[in-house]
Design a protein around this motif. Structure first.
Motif, short mmCIF file in Angstrom:
data_model
loop_
_atom_site.label_atom_id
_atom_site.label_comp_id
_atom_site.label_asym_id
_atom_site.label_seq_id
_atom_site.Cartn_x
_atom_site.Cartn_y
_atom_site.Cartn_z
N GLY A 225 0.88 -1.15 0.00
CA GLY A 225 0.00 0.00 0.00
C GLY A 225 0.92 1.21 0.00
O GLY A 225 1.92 1.21 0.70
N ALA A 226 0.62 2.23 -0.81
CA ALA A 226 1.57 3.33 -0.96
C ALA A 226 0.91 4.69 -0.84
O ALA A 226 -0.21 4.89 -1.31
CB ALA A 226 2.26 3.22 -2.33
N GLY A 227 1.59 5.59 -0.17
CA GLY A 227 1.15 6.98 -0.13
C GLY A 227 2.35 7.88 -0.37
O GLY A 227 3.47 7.53 -0.01
N LEU A 228 2.11 9.01 -1.02
CA LEU A 228 3.21 9.97 -1.23
C LEU A 228 2.95 11.18 -0.37
O LEU A 228 1.86 11.74 -0.37
CB LEU A 228 3.26 10.40 -2.70
CG LEU A 228 3.98 9.49 -3.66
CD1 LEU A 228 3.75 9.98 -5.08
CD2 LEU A 228 5.47 9.41 -3.36
N LEU A 229 3.97 11.56 0.36
CA LEU A 229 3.86 12.73 1.22
C LEU A 229 4.87 13.77 0.73
O LEU A 229 6.02 13.45 0.49
CB LEU A 229 4.19 12.32 2.65
CG LEU A 229 4.41 13.42 3.67
CD1 LEU A 229 3.12 14.17 3.91
CD2 LEU A 229 4.93 12.83 4.97
N GLU A 230 4.40 15.00 0.57
CA GLU A 230 5.31 16.06 0.12
C GLU A 230 5.45 17.09 1.23
O GLU A 230 4.48 17.71 1.62
CB GLU A 230 4.74 16.77 -1.12
CG GLU A 230 4.36 15.84 -2.25
CD GLU A 230 5.47 15.68 -3.27
OE1 GLU A 230 6.50 16.39 -3.14
OE2 GLU A 230 5.31 14.84 -4.16
N ASP A 231 6.66 17.28 1.72
CA ASP A 231 6.92 18.38 2.65
C ASP A 231 7.47 19.55 1.85
O ASP A 231 8.24 19.37 0.91
CB ASP A 231 7.97 17.97 3.69
CG ASP A 231 7.38 17.07 4.78
OD1 ASP A 231 6.14 16.92 4.81
OD2 ASP A 231 8.16 16.53 5.57
N ASP A 232 7.08 20.75 2.25
CA ASP A 232 7.55 21.97 1.57
C ASP A 232 7.36 21.89 0.06
O ASP A 232 8.25 22.26 -0.72
CB ASP A 232 9.04 22.22 1.89
CG ASP A 232 9.26 22.44 3.38
OD1 ASP A 232 8.35 23.00 4.03
OD2 ASP A 232 10.32 22.05 3.89
N GLU A 233 6.20 21.40 -0.31
CA GLU A 233 5.93 21.22 -1.73
C GLU A 233 6.06 22.52 -2.50
O GLU A 233 5.66 23.58 -2.03
CB GLU A 233 4.51 20.67 -1.89
CG GLU A 233 4.30 20.00 -3.21
CD GLU A 233 2.93 19.34 -3.27
OE1 GLU A 233 2.25 19.26 -2.22
OE2 GLU A 233 2.55 18.92 -4.36
N GLY A 234 6.63 22.42 -3.67
CA GLY A 234 6.72 23.58 -4.54
C GLY A 234 7.88 24.51 -4.21
O GLY A 234 8.16 25.45 -4.93
N THR A 235 8.58 24.24 -3.11
CA THR A 235 9.76 25.06 -2.80
C THR A 235 11.01 24.29 -3.23
O THR A 235 10.94 23.12 -3.58
CB THR A 235 9.89 25.33 -1.29
OG1 THR A 235 10.32 24.13 -0.64
CG2 THR A 235 8.55 25.77 -0.71
N LYS A 236 12.15 24.96 -3.14
CA LYS A 236 13.35 24.24 -3.54
C LYS A 236 13.79 23.25 -2.47
O LYS A 236 14.66 22.42 -2.69
CB LYS A 236 14.47 25.22 -3.91
CG LYS A 236 15.12 25.96 -2.75
CD LYS A 236 16.30 26.77 -3.30
CE LYS A 236 17.16 27.50 -2.30
NZ LYS A 236 16.96 27.42 -0.90
N ASN A 237 13.14 23.33 -1.31
CA ASN A 237 13.41 22.34 -0.26
C ASN A 237 12.40 21.20 -0.24
O ASN A 237 12.33 20.45 0.73
CB ASN A 237 13.38 23.01 1.11
CG ASN A 237 14.48 24.04 1.26
OD1 ASN A 237 15.60 23.82 0.78
ND2 ASN A 237 14.17 25.15 1.90
N ALA A 238 11.63 21.07 -1.32
CA ALA A 238 10.59 20.04 -1.35
C ALA A 238 11.19 18.67 -1.04
O ALA A 238 12.29 18.34 -1.48
CB ALA A 238 9.93 20.03 -2.72
#
Ligand SMILES: C[S@@+](CC[C@H](N)C(=O)[O-])C[C@H]1O[C@@H](n2cnc3c(N)ncnc32)[C@H](O)[C@@H]1O
Ligand SMILES: [Zn+2]
Lengths: 324, 148
Positions: A225-238
Motif C-alpha cells: 500500500g503506498a502513499g506519497l507525502l510532500e513536505d515543503d511542496e513547490g519550494t526548492k526544499n521540497a
C-alpha cells in the motif's frame, strides 16, 4: 544544477573524497537528520525494532535509529561511504567510555575543507549522553537494485533517505538491468523482507513526475500500500516521502490527518492497472487513478469549476523522535 | 556482523531464492569478535519469534558456539507451556512478573545474537556455492551481473 544521478553510477560518484565531504558537511548532516526524524515519525514504531536502512551511506540515519533505541542493518553500494560509516562507528565506540561528546571530524587533511566543513559534535542534535541506545548497525556492501538478501518477514520496518532515485539511472546498456528491473527486484524483495503490518518510508528526490510515478507504481506492483507525502511542496526544499505498508493494505492510518498527503490504496490501484483503467497525465506519463498526480489534476479541474478544494499544503510543526 | 543479522541472511542469487539449501548461509574461515551492547529484553523478545532455531543451531555449531544456545526457542517453550492447559490466571501472572523466560537464558542469547560478531571470513551458499566475503564486519553481497 545537474543531478549527481545523471553524472555517474552511485559507487563511482560516492568516491572517497565525495563521501568524506558529504559526511562532514554540517548542512547536509542536519538535512539528513531531519528527514530521518520525519521517516521515524511516519514509521510510528512502538518498540525497539529491527530496521533496514537502504542506501545507508555513511550511517547518518543509523546513528539516529540507534539513539532512538533500534537495531539496524544498512546496505550501500559505495565502499567509500561504508568506509566512512565504519570509521564513525569506531569513533563512537571508542568515545563511549569517555561519556563526553564526540568530535567526529578528526581528519587532519584539509585539502577538501569547505565553508560548511565545521567540526560538530556527533551528539549535537540529541539530548546528550543519556540518550537511549539501541543495538547498533551492521553494514553490507550491496546493490539494492539486485534485490535484498533477507528471509521473509525479517524486518519491523525499513527506511531509505535520499537513495532510491539512484535506481532509475541508466548506467549500463545491459538490457537485463533496466531501471524497471532494478525497481522491481528492489521492491519485491523489500516487500517480502518486511514483517506483516509493517511500514517502509523512502524519502527520495524524483527527477520528475514520470520518475515519481514509475517508482510508486513499482512499489504498488510488489504488493505495498503506498502513499506519497510532500513536505515543503513547490519550494526548492521540497521533500518527497514514499510511505509503504505491508499487509493490511491500507496506508490511510499511517498518514491519517496529515496534511499534504494523498492516499493510494495499493489494492485499488493494482486492480486499476489490471483492468487498464488508468488515465494519461498532462506530461504524458501514465497516471493511475488515485495517484498523487491524478489528484492534483483533478484539483485543478475543480478549481477551474470554481469549487473550493483543500490547498496543497505544506507540512509544519514536526514532532521530534520517540524514545523507549 | 552480528549473528542476529546472519540469522536472516539468505543467498541473493536469483535461482537460490526458492531453494531451502540457500539458508542459512554457512560460515567459512570466520573470525569472531565480542562487543558489548546494553541488554534490552524488549528488543530480544521482539526478535526471538522470528528466528529460525534450526538455522541458528547450525550457525552456532559451525562457529563452535553451541554451548551458548538453548535447544529450543525459549519463546516457543513458553508458548507451549501456556497452551498445555495452564489457566489464564497463570499467564496473567507470568506477564506481570516480566517475560516469563529465565533472564539467564535471555542474557546468554543476547550475548550470542547481539554481542558476537563475525569480523572476517566468508558466508557460503549451500545451494550454489557462491561465497560472500566479510571484511571488517561488512558483508559484500554484490553479485556479478549474470547471477542477478
Ligand atoms: C545522498 S546519499 C544518502 C546516504 C544516507 N542515506 C544519508 O541520508 O546520509 C545516497 C546513497 O545511496 C547509495 N546508493 C545509490 N544507489 C544504490 C544502490 N543501487 N544500492 C545501494 N545503495 C545505493 C549511494 O551509494 C549513497 O550512499
Ligand atoms: Zn546461492
Amino acid at each position: 544544477m545537474s543531478r549527481p544521478e545523471d553524472t555517474l553510477p552511485p559507487d563511482l560518484y560516492y568516491n572517497d573524497t565525495t563521501s568524506r565531504q558529504y559526511t562532514r558537511n554540517t548542512r547536509i548532516r542536519q538535512i539528513q537528520a531531519d528527514m530521518t526524524d520525519r521517516a521515524l515519525e511516519l514509521l510510528d514504531l512502538q518498540q525497539p525494532s529491527f530496521i533496514l536502512d537502504l542506501g545507508c551511506g555513511s550511517g547518518l540515519s543509523g546513528e539516529i535509529l540507534d539513539k532512538a533505541g533500534h537495531t539496524w542493518v544498512g546496505m550501500d553500494i559505495s565502499p567509500s561511504m561504508l568506509d566512512v560509516a565504519l570509521q564513525r562507528q569506531q569513533q563512537r565506540f571508542e568515545a563511549e567510555d569517555e561519556t563526553e561528546d564526540v568530535d567526529v571530524d578528526e581528519d587532519n587533511d584539509n585539502e577538501d575543507d569547505d565553508e560548511d566543513d565545521e567540526d560538530v559534535a556527533m551528539n549535537g542534535h540529541t539530548n546528550g549522553s543519556n540518550a537511549p541506545s539501541g543495538g547498533g548497525g551492521d553494514l553490507f556492501l550491496a546493490d539494492m537494485g539486485q534485490g535484498l538478501p533477507f528471509r521473509p518477514g525479517t524486518f519491523d520496518a525499513a527506511i531509505s533517505i535520499s537513495a532510491i532515485q539512484w535506481l532509475c539511472n541508466v548506467d549500463s546498456t545491459d538490457i537485463s538491468n533496466t531501471a524497471e528491473m532494478r525497481l522491481r527486484r528492489f521492491f519485491d524483495t523489500l516487500y517480502s523482507g518486511l514483517k506483516r503490518n509493517s511500514r517502509a518510508v523512502c524519502q527520495f528526490y524524483p527527477k520528475n513526475d514520470v520518475q515519481k510515478s514509475m517508482i510508486t507504481k513499482a512499489a504498488i506492483r510488489a504488493g505495498f500500500g503506498a502513499g506519497l507525502l510532500e513536505d515543503d511542496e513547490g519550494t526548492k526544499n521540497a521533500k518527497t516521502y514514499l510511505v509503504l505498508s505491508v499487509g493490511g493494505g491500507d496506508i490511510s492510518s499511517a498518514v491519517a490527518g496529515m496534511e499534504g498527503v494523498d492516499v493510494e490504496d495499493g489494492r485499488q490501484i493494482r486492480e486499476a492497472m489490471k483492468s487498464g483503467k488508468h488515465k494519461r497525465g498532462k506530461s504524458g506519463g501514465m497516471v493511475v487513478e488515485g495517484s498523487k498526480k491524478w489528484i492534483m489534476e483533478k484539483k485543478e479541474k475543480m478549481r477551474g469549476k470554481g469549487k473550493v478544494v483543500k490547498g496543497d499544503s505544506k507540512y509544519t510543526g514536526r514532532k521530534r523522535r520517540v524514545a523507549f | 556482523m552480528k549473528l542476529l543479522t546472519t540469522s536472516f541472511l539468505t543467498c541473493a542469487v536469483k535461482t537460490c531464492r526458492s531453494s531451502p539449501a540457500s539458508f542459512p548461509l554457512h560460515f567459512r574461515d570466520a573470525s569472531l569478535e565480542k562487543i558489548s551492547i546494553p541488554f534490552n529484553s524488549t528488543f530480544l523478545l521482539n526478535i526471538l519469534p522470528r528466528i529460525d532455531w534450526t538455522a541458528l543451531q547450525t550457525t552456532a555449531a559451525e562457529l563452535g558456539l553451541s554451548a551458548m544456545l538453548p535447544s529450543e526457542n525459549p519463546q516457543d517453550a513458553l508458548l507451549a507451556a501456556q497452551e498445555a492447559g495452564e489457566g489464564g490466571m497463570d499467564i496473567a501472572e507470568d506477564e506481570s512478573k516480566g517475560t516469563g523466560i529465565d533472564e539467564e537464558v535471555l542474557k546468554k542469547l543476547w550475548t550470542l545474537l547481539m554481542e558476537t560478531g563475525v569480523v572476517e571470513g566468508k558466508l557460503v551458499c549451500g545451494n550454489c556455492g557462491f561465497e560472500y566475503p566479510v571484511k571488517e564486519g561488512v558483508g559484500n553481497f554484490l553479485l556479478p551481473p549474470h547471477l542477478v
